[in-house]
Design a protein around this motif. Structure first.
Motif, PDB file in Angstrom:
ATOM      1  N   ASN A 145     -44.091   0.998 -48.008  1.00  0.00           N
ATOM      2  CA  ASN A 145     -42.686   1.222 -47.674  1.00  0.00           C
ATOM      3  C   ASN A 145     -42.322   2.699 -47.658  1.00  0.00           C
ATOM      4  OD1 ASN A 145     -43.073   1.463 -50.391  1.00  0.00           O
ATOM      5  ND2 ASN A 145     -41.299   0.243 -51.006  1.00  0.00           N
ATOM      6  N   ARG A 146     -43.094   3.566 -48.299  1.00  0.00           N
ATOM      7  CA  ARG A 146     -42.780   4.990 -48.303  1.00  0.00           C
ATOM      8  C   ARG A 146     -43.124   5.651 -46.975  1.00  0.00           C
ATOM      9  NH1 ARG A 146     -47.465   4.383 -51.250  1.00  0.00           N
ATOM     10  NH2 ARG A 146     -49.269   5.614 -50.611  1.00  0.00           N
ATOM     11  N   ILE A 147     -43.816   4.965 -46.134  1.00  0.00           N
ATOM     12  CA  ILE A 147     -44.131   5.514 -44.820  1.00  0.00           C
ATOM     13  C   ILE A 147     -43.551   4.598 -43.743  1.00  0.00           C
ATOM     14  CG2 ILE A 147     -46.196   6.797 -45.464  1.00  0.00           C
ATOM     15  CD1 ILE A 147     -47.858   4.382 -44.616  1.00  0.00           C
ATOM     16  N   GLY A 148     -42.370   4.069 -44.051  1.00  0.00           N
ATOM     17  CA  GLY A 148     -41.746   3.097 -43.164  1.00  0.00           C
ATOM     18  C   GLY A 148     -41.499   3.626 -41.770  1.00  0.00           C
ATOM     19  N   LYS A 149     -41.002   4.870 -41.660  1.00  0.00           N
ATOM     20  CA  LYS A 149     -40.705   5.418 -40.334  1.00  0.00           C
ATOM     21  C   LYS A 149     -41.975   5.540 -39.489  1.00  0.00           C
ATOM     22  CE  LYS A 149     -38.975   9.474 -37.886  1.00  0.00           C
ATOM     23  NZ  LYS A 149     -38.470  10.864 -37.969  1.00  0.00           N
ATOM     24  N   LEU A 150     -43.028   6.060 -40.102  1.00  0.00           N
ATOM     25  CA  LEU A 150     -44.279   6.232 -39.370  1.00  0.00           C
ATOM     26  C   LEU A 150     -44.821   4.884 -38.898  1.00  0.00           C
ATOM     27  CD1 LEU A 150     -46.628   7.902 -38.315  1.00  0.00           C
ATOM     28  CD2 LEU A 150     -47.637   7.830 -40.603  1.00  0.00           C
ATOM     29  N   LEU A 151     -44.768   3.881 -39.770  1.00  0.00           N
ATOM     30  CA  LEU A 151     -45.255   2.555 -39.390  1.00  0.00           C
ATOM     31  C   LEU A 151     -44.399   1.946 -38.287  1.00  0.00           C
ATOM     32  CD1 LEU A 151     -46.203   1.003 -42.852  1.00  0.00           C
ATOM     33  CD2 LEU A 151     -47.748   1.748 -41.040  1.00  0.00           C
ATOM     34  N   SER A 152     -43.097   2.195 -38.324  1.00  0.00           N
ATOM     35  CA  SER A 152     -42.214   1.668 -37.288  1.00  0.00           C
ATOM     36  C   SER A 152     -42.539   2.280 -35.935  1.00  0.00           C
ATOM     37  CB  SER A 152     -40.749   1.952 -37.648  1.00  0.00           C
ATOM     38  OG  SER A 152     -40.395   1.319 -38.848  1.00  0.00           O
ATOM     39  N   VAL A 153     -42.699   3.604 -35.903  1.00  0.00           N
ATOM     40  CA  VAL A 153     -43.035   4.275 -34.645  1.00  0.00           C
ATOM     41  C   VAL A 153     -44.397   3.814 -34.146  1.00  0.00           C
ATOM     42  CG1 VAL A 153     -43.552   6.507 -33.567  1.00  0.00           C
ATOM     43  CG2 VAL A 153     -41.626   6.301 -35.152  1.00  0.00           C
ATOM     44  N   THR A 154     -45.358   3.704 -35.063  1.00  0.00           N
ATOM     45  CA  THR A 154     -46.701   3.257 -34.693  1.00  0.00           C
ATOM     46  C   THR A 154     -46.658   1.853 -34.100  1.00  0.00           C
ATOM     47  OG1 THR A 154     -47.709   4.607 -36.439  1.00  0.00           O
ATOM     48  CG2 THR A 154     -49.024   2.799 -35.561  1.00  0.00           C
ATOM     49  N   SER A 155     -45.897   0.969 -34.724  1.00  0.00           N
ATOM     50  CA  SER A 155     -45.793  -0.411 -34.231  1.00  0.00           C
ATOM     51  C   SER A 155     -45.201  -0.453 -32.827  1.00  0.00           C
ATOM     52  CB  SER A 155     -44.933  -1.250 -35.181  1.00  0.00           C
ATOM     53  OG  SER A 155     -45.504  -1.291 -36.482  1.00  0.00           O
ATOM     54  N   LEU A 156     -44.164   0.365 -32.589  1.00  0.00           N
ATOM     55  CA  LEU A 156     -43.528   0.389 -31.273  1.00  0.00           C
ATOM     56  C   LEU A 156     -44.478   0.938 -30.213  1.00  0.00           C
ATOM     57  CD1 LEU A 156     -39.921   1.576 -32.197  1.00  0.00           C
ATOM     58  CD2 LEU A 156     -40.619  -0.698 -31.445  1.00  0.00           C
ATOM     59  N   VAL A 157     -45.258   1.965 -30.568  1.00  0.00           N
ATOM     60  CA  VAL A 157     -46.237   2.522 -29.620  1.00  0.00           C
ATOM     61  C   VAL A 157     -47.300   1.481 -29.295  1.00  0.00           C
ATOM     62  CG1 VAL A 157     -48.099   4.216 -29.354  1.00  0.00           C
ATOM     63  CG2 VAL A 157     -45.870   4.937 -30.216  1.00  0.00           C
ATOM     64  N   PHE A 158     -47.837   0.825 -30.316  1.00  0.00           N
ATOM     65  CA  PHE A 158     -48.842  -0.214 -30.093  1.00  0.00           C
ATOM     66  C   PHE A 158     -48.286  -1.312 -29.194  1.00  0.00           C
ATOM     67  CE2 PHE A 158     -51.373   0.493 -34.304  1.00  0.00           C
ATOM     68  CZ  PHE A 158     -51.788   1.713 -33.819  1.00  0.00           C
ATOM     69  N   LEU A 159     -47.086  -1.794 -29.534  1.00  0.00           N
ATOM     70  CA  LEU A 159     -46.474  -2.879 -28.764  1.00  0.00           C
ATOM     71  C   LEU A 159     -46.232  -2.449 -27.319  1.00  0.00           C
ATOM     72  CD1 LEU A 159     -45.142  -5.682 -28.632  1.00  0.00           C
ATOM     73  CD2 LEU A 159     -43.013  -4.611 -29.402  1.00  0.00           C
ATOM     74  N   GLY A 160     -45.727  -1.233 -27.144  1.00  0.00           N
ATOM     75  CA  GLY A 160     -45.419  -0.747 -25.802  1.00  0.00           C
ATOM     76  C   GLY A 160     -46.641  -0.647 -24.912  1.00  0.00           C
TER      77      GLY A 160
END
Length: 407
Positions: free
Chosen positions: A69-84
């Motif tokens: 959870n301390r790297i929530g922003k990075l994981l969110s951006v990574t997930s969106l890039v992967f999905l995209g």
């Protein structure tokens, strides 16, 4: 040479079994039906094993996410890039399938009766839910079981210390069913060879044209995506400089992916390439290992091609809006489920066949195509992680991330 043979031994054995089956089908004709029970036994064993395998793989992976959870922003951006990027590659393939239909070679009657079509809303309800608990663990409820697995994983996280023992149970189950799947896939050359013999005897030589056309479509779309898709991503991430750096340092990861046929084995080469390009270490160290299991552009392309072929073999159209939408959703799920599972591509094929309600006869064509496209799929899956890390750096550290890295 020895390493190459070791890395590709599974593919070579499978191709040998399929080739022997093709010869048997051509020689024996309709009489080859006597071999069909061998293939049926193999397929039934796979369908039995895949449900608990996917359940333990997903639930244990989420249950072990403590501390992220301390790297929530990075994981969110990574997930969106992967999905995209997965959706872009899948959509590109759907367009290619529409422009160059892979079903034109299939003029014989479908393998079995047509699969019944239900209203879109009813399909969605049945895909993602069941009315009774026991129905979750049947192959016809794979997507509902995946959703349940995700919920179980988060429930374990929320349970804290009380959930530790259950998390260990999930981890143990994951390892046991991985090994079971490895054992079952040792039988693939015989099981799939027998079933392919039956298909050749039933369809005749025209079946080879259907496979050749689907392979030609995959390699054409894959090569286009590798050159132009990755170039576009690199340009979005870092402009002309990003484009030049990506292709300059992508040679070694590409060679590693092709020679090992493994996304996991390509992680060190991708990390080194990302470092030379200028991706921050904290981004690369998270994005690239995650990408090796969750980000599979090559698999998304092959997933669409395999769906189109299976739909054609069973006399169904692959062009309605609801079919396309569900195909995109299933492609994303397949990309996620494949990661970290031995012969994960086969699990993905079992998933989409179960989701659409196809009978077991639909599995051999999907596995054969998946096996023959595996080298290029691995190349796309692996080297796509480096350019994904560049995109994450762009959207996390800003448009001047490369200049900051140089400074």
């Amino acid at each position: 040479m020895n390493n190459w043979l070791k890395n590709y031994s599974g593919i070579l054995w499978l191709i040998s079994g399929v080739t022997a089956g093709a010869i048997a089908g051509l020689v024996m004709g309709k009489q080859v039906v006597v071999l069909k029970p061998i293939g049926d036994i193999f397929l039934n064993l796979l369908f039995i094993a895949v449900v608990p395998l996917v359940f333990f793989a997903i639930s244990s992976a989420i249950a072990n996410l403590n501390g992220t959870n301390r790297i929530g922003k990075l994981l969110s951006v990574t997930s969106l890039v992967f999905l995209g990027t997965i959706l872009v590659s899948a959509t590109l393939t759907i367009i290619a399938v529409r422009l160059f239909p892979v079903h034109e070679q299939l003029t014989a009657p479908p393998l079995t009766e047509q699969v019944s079509k239900k209203p879109f809303g009813e399909q969605m309800v049945q895909l993602f839910t069941t009315s009774d608990f026991y129905q979750l663990f049947t192959r016809s409820s794979m997507l509902a079981m995946i959703l349940f697995s995700v919920l179980i994983g988060f429930a374990v996280l929320r349970s804290g210390e009380d959930g530790v023992r259950f998390a260990r149970f999930l981890n143990s189950g994951n390892e046991v069913f991985k090994q079971l799947f490895i054992i079952l896939m040792k039988m693939a050359p015989v099981g799939l060879g027998a079933y392919f013999a039956y298909q050749v005897g039933y369809f005749g030589p025209q079946l080879f044209g259907a496979y050749a056309k689907s392979l030609g479509l995959y390699y054409s779309v894959g090569a286009f995506y590798f050159v132009f898709g990755f170039s576009a991503y690199a340009f979005i991430a870092g402009g002309i400089k990003g484009f030049k750096c990506y292709w300059k340092y992508n040679i070694i990861p590409s060679a590693t992916a092709v020679s090992t046929c493994s996304s996991i084995a390509t992680i060190p080469a991708n990390l080194e390439a990302a470092k030379k390009i200028g991706v921050a270490e904290y981004i690369a160290n998270i994005t690239i290992p995650l990408g090796a299991t969750l980000h599979k552009d090559g698999s998304s392309i092959s997933s669409i091609v395999k769906m189109a072929v299976v739909f054609a073999l069973f006399g169904k159209g692959f062009d309605s809006p609801e079919t396309i939408i569900s195909a995109l959703a299933i492609t994303v799920l397949v990309s996620i489920v494949e990661g970290g599972i031995p012969n994960g591509g086969y699990v993905g094929e079992l998933l989409f066949i179960s989701a659409y309600g196809f009978p077991p006869e639909a599995l051999p064509p999907a596995i054969i195509i998946g096996t023959l496209v595996d080298p290029l799929a691995t190349l796309l899956n692996s080297t796509g992680d480096t350019v994904a890390a560049m995109l994450v750096a762009r959207f996390t550290d800003g448009k001047n991330w490369m200049e900051q890295a140089s400074a």
